[in-house]
Write an enzyme that holds these catalytic residues in place. Sequence first.
Site, short mmCIF file in Angstrom:
data_model
loop_
_atom_site.label_atom_id
_atom_site.label_comp_id
_atom_site.label_asym_id
_atom_site.label_seq_id
_atom_site.Cartn_x
_atom_site.Cartn_y
_atom_site.Cartn_z
N GLU A 26 12.22 -1.93 -0.19
CA GLU A 26 11.53 -0.94 -1.02
C GLU A 26 12.47 -0.30 -2.03
O GLU A 26 13.62 0.01 -1.74
CB GLU A 26 10.90 0.14 -0.14
CG GLU A 26 9.85 -0.37 0.84
CD GLU A 26 8.61 -0.93 0.15
OE1 GLU A 26 8.44 -0.68 -1.06
OE2 GLU A 26 7.82 -1.62 0.83
N ARG B 148 -4.80 6.88 4.77
CA ARG B 148 -6.08 6.17 4.85
C ARG B 148 -6.63 6.19 6.26
O ARG B 148 -7.84 6.21 6.48
CB ARG B 148 -5.90 4.73 4.36
CG ARG B 148 -7.17 3.90 4.35
CD ARG B 148 -6.91 2.49 3.86
NE ARG B 148 -5.93 1.78 4.68
CZ ARG B 148 -6.21 1.18 5.84
NH1 ARG B 148 -7.44 1.22 6.33
NH2 ARG B 148 -5.26 0.55 6.52
N CYS C 4 5.32 5.37 6.74
CA CYS C 4 6.51 4.66 6.27
C CYS C 4 7.11 5.35 5.04
O CYS C 4 8.31 5.62 4.98
CB CYS C 4 6.18 3.21 5.95
SG CYS C 4 5.91 2.18 7.43
N HIS D 15 10.13 -2.97 4.63
CA HIS D 15 8.90 -3.31 5.32
C HIS D 15 8.97 -4.75 5.82
O HIS D 15 9.51 -5.63 5.13
CB HIS D 15 7.69 -3.19 4.39
CG HIS D 15 7.02 -1.87 4.43
ND1 HIS D 15 6.90 -1.05 3.32
CD2 HIS D 15 6.42 -1.21 5.45
CE1 HIS D 15 6.25 0.05 3.66
NE2 HIS D 15 5.94 -0.02 4.95
#
Length: 217
Positions: A79, A89, A142, A165
């Site tokens: 990342e 979500r 995360c 990830h």
Amino acid sequence: MILLTGFEPFGGETVNPSWTAAQLAATALQAAGRNAAAVELPCVFGKSAELLRDAIGRLEPMLVLCVGQAGGRSRVSIERVAINVDDARIPDNAGNAPVDQPVRLGGPAAYFSTLPIKAGRAAVAAAGLPVEVSQTAGTYVCNHVFYALMDALAGLDGVRGGFIHVPFSEEQGLHHGQPGLAVEDMAAALTLVATAALTADGDLVDGDLRVAAGAEH
């Protein structure tokens, strides 16, 4: 000291390969003569960041790799940037579901990873493993941990870190009809990224490769 973190299972899964891979990578780094440790974080907003900060204070690492699962991705994703927003979500493992809340009130809008992300990508690719530089870590736990990590390291000289990830494990991938990767390959990728961030003498690498690894969307 190299600190690696992974997460407990979340979202109805019974395993989280990020934690297994972090443990295996720490063992591999130790076998290579590096001082390394792995810490499991809860998939909970707030508490995960608190335990990460505690681990940094206790272990005093020079390099921190936080690892999480991104089911559906086909590559190990190094990342680039953490953003100052929590927008869940699905609820976390404690039932929290913040919407449009800052990770830290009054904090910078974003932090860049201080890993040599492109050198890490090159090292993993050279080993024949699927890898990419990712431009988003999402807005779930995360990213929350990634932002908290970089916020904590901003006040520490000589300490670098970032977030990686990993896909579903092979077994999870088969179950969900999604891409999967062997946990051993994930661990190898983490080990290579950590090694790419260090010189042969154990100092932190200064700078990164100047190669394209961006995205059109």
